[in-house]
Design an enzyme around this catalytic site. Structure first.
Site, PDB file in Angstrom:
ATOM      1  N   CYS A  82     -15.451   2.622 -28.053  1.00 53.23           N
ATOM      2  CA  CYS A  82     -16.316   3.486 -28.535  1.00 53.23           C
ATOM      3  C   CYS A  82     -17.555   3.252 -26.827  1.00 53.23           C
ATOM      4  CB  CYS A  82     -17.351   2.649 -29.521  1.00 53.23           C
ATOM      5  SG  CYS A  82     -16.080   1.780 -30.704  1.00 53.23           S
ATOM      6  N   GLY A 125       0.188  -1.312   0.169  1.00 55.85           N
ATOM      7  CA  GLY A 125      -0.519  -0.268   0.133  1.00 55.85           C
ATOM      8  C   GLY A 125       0.636   1.458   0.256  1.00 55.85           C
ATOM      9  N   ARG A 170       2.541  -1.285  -5.374  1.00 55.04           N
ATOM     10  CA  ARG A 170       2.633  -1.016  -6.893  1.00 55.04           C
ATOM     11  C   ARG A 170       4.165   0.379  -6.758  1.00 55.04           C
ATOM     12  NH1 ARG A 170      -1.928   1.272  -8.798  1.00 55.04           N
ATOM     13  NH2 ARG A 170      -3.201   0.681  -7.202  1.00 55.04           N
TER      14      ARG A 170
HETATM   15  C1  LIG Z   1      -2.082  -5.519  -3.240  1.00 52.46           C
HETATM   16  C2  LIG Z   1      -2.283  -6.215  -1.852  1.00 52.46           C
HETATM   17  C3  LIG Z   1      -1.042  -5.568  -2.011  1.00 52.46           C
HETATM   18  C4  LIG Z   1       0.067  -5.171  -2.889  1.00 52.46           C
HETATM   19  O1  LIG Z   1       0.086  -3.138  -3.141  1.00 52.46           O
HETATM   20  P1  LIG Z   1       0.321  -2.211  -2.918  1.00 52.46           P
HETATM   21  O2  LIG Z   1      -1.111  -1.965  -3.027  1.00 52.46           O
HETATM   22  O3  LIG Z   1       0.435  -2.842  -4.550  1.00 52.46           O
HETATM   23  O4  LIG Z   1       1.386  -1.948  -2.650  1.00 52.46           O
HETATM   24  C5  LIG Z   1      -0.111  -6.241  -0.315  1.00 52.46           C
HETATM   25  N1  LIG Z   1      -0.961  -6.883  -0.269  1.00 52.46           N
HETATM   26  C6  LIG Z   1      -2.484  -7.760  -0.009  1.00 52.46           C
HETATM   27  C7  LIG Z   1      -2.773  -8.654   1.276  1.00 52.46           C
HETATM   28  C8  LIG Z   1      -2.184  -6.987  -1.248  1.00 52.46           C
HETATM   29  O5  LIG Z   1      -3.980  -7.312  -1.265  1.00 52.46           O
END
Ligand SMILES: *Cc1c(COP(=O)(O)O)cnc(C)c1O
Length: 346
Positions: free
Chosen positions: A296, A191, A227
């Protein structure tokens, strides 16, 4: 890359290598897993495998992909709604999402090393996406699990993935709250923020790594970003095929569309881009231009009202396309050709 090949994805592997190496250095003793769902491209995974302690996978498909490519690397298996077949997959850690899932795991009779996924209900301010709702368990669910552990199913600790799109300060605050739970091992999830409106603003890995080191106090900490590891190394490169003005609004239509790069639609942002003036055809210049694709549907928008100039034949390079881009997109909608994939190598 020849213009005729547009649209195409371009991945800068040396840049990824350098970025992940610097994240690894900043983390010190905190373990680093990569969340494969952000982008499972094998070339990217090969670069990542040189730096991470393991991969976090969320399905049997991701598990098969990763264990075939890297038979020796630890895998943490998570995700809501695991099937019995998924619960039977070999793993380094299994992130259990509910008491009933734990019961089904015990019924397999197999060995398992479990982290219980806590849904801590902590207030998360400034997050792009809060992982509340069905993910993990509340404190009652955790309490229901604790007496169930037996035989070869071992409780290793706690897992939490709290929110998406947070800066180091708020993420450390959440970690502090979570680490009040007395577990020897804690996976703090992913995250870490990526800013699409200000791509130069990067997550402060040094502050986060130092903060975690201070909070660890002998415990084994792990994170699993997706990410913030791979977003920066990917580009979607395409070409302007038409420019026009409709009821006063200037448009540049590019080859391909958001069926190749869904990110701006899902997140509701303008995808950052640069224009290389390779065209010289009809143009719109120095005014707010909306960049759309070939689909479209009025939703096929990469960026709205960006003051710039664009000519037919110009190359448009969309940045931050290395995570949640190609692999979350609806490729088959309208049956246009698929993009080519190119890799910059050292
Ligand atoms: C999606 C997810 C991540 C990675 O999240 P990012 O925002 O891409 O860093 C890590 N752990 C779990 C359990 C996830 O669902």
């Amino acid at each position: 890359m020849r213009l005729g090949e547009a649209p195409a994805y371009l991945y800068d592997l040396p840049a990824l290598d350098e970025h992940v190496a610097s994240v690894r250095r900043a983390l010190g003793g905190t373990e680093l897993y990569y969340a494969v769902k952000a982008n499972p491209d094998a070339e990217l995974l090969r670069v990542l495998a040189g730096h991470v302690d393991g991969f976090e996978v969320s399905s049997a498909g991701e598990h098969a992909h990763v264990t075939r490519l890297f038979p020796g690397l630890p895998v943490a298996l998570g995700g809501p709604g695991k099937t019995d077949a998924e619960l039977r997959l070999p793993h380094h850690r299994l992130h259990v999402e509910s008491p009933n899932e734990l019961r089904r795991l015990l019924a397999t009779g197999l060995e398992a090393d479990v982290l219980l996924r806590l849904n801590p209900g902590l207030p998360v301010e400034g997050a792009a996406l809060t992982m509340s709702g069905p993910f993990g368990m509340d404190e009652d669910g955790i309490a229901e699990c604790l007496p169930l552990f037996r035989d070869r199913v071992r409780l290793r600790g706690l897992h939490a993935h709290l929110a998406s799109g947070l800066a180091a300060g708020p993420l450390l605050e959440l970690a502090r709250g979570l680490l009040e739970h007395a577990y020897e091992e804690v996976n703090l999830g992913g995250g870490m923020a990526v800013s699409y409106t200000s791509p130069g603003t990067r997550f402060d890995w040094a502050a986060y790594g130092a903060g975690l080191a201070a909070l660890a106090r002998g415990r084994r900490l792990r994170i699993e970003p997706g990410r913030a590891l791979t977003a920066y190394c990917g580009y979607y490169v395409t070409r302007v095929v038409d420019v026009k003005r409709v009821r006063g609004q200037a448009y540049a239509v590019v080859l391909g569309g958001t069926h190749h790069l869904r990110t701006p639609v899902t997140k509701g942002h303008d995808q950052p881009f640069a224009i290389v003036p390779t065209g010289g055809g009809a143009s719109v210049a120095g005014e707010p231009i909306t960049f759309v694709g070939q689909l479209c549907t009025p939703k096929d928008v990469f960026a709205r009202d960006v003051v710039t100039s664009a000519a037919v034949g110009d190359t448009v390079i969309f940045a931050l396309a290395g995570a949640y881009a190609w692999n979350i997109s609806h490729h088959d909608f309208l049956m246009h050709p698929k993009p080519a994939f190119h890799y910059l190598r050292a």
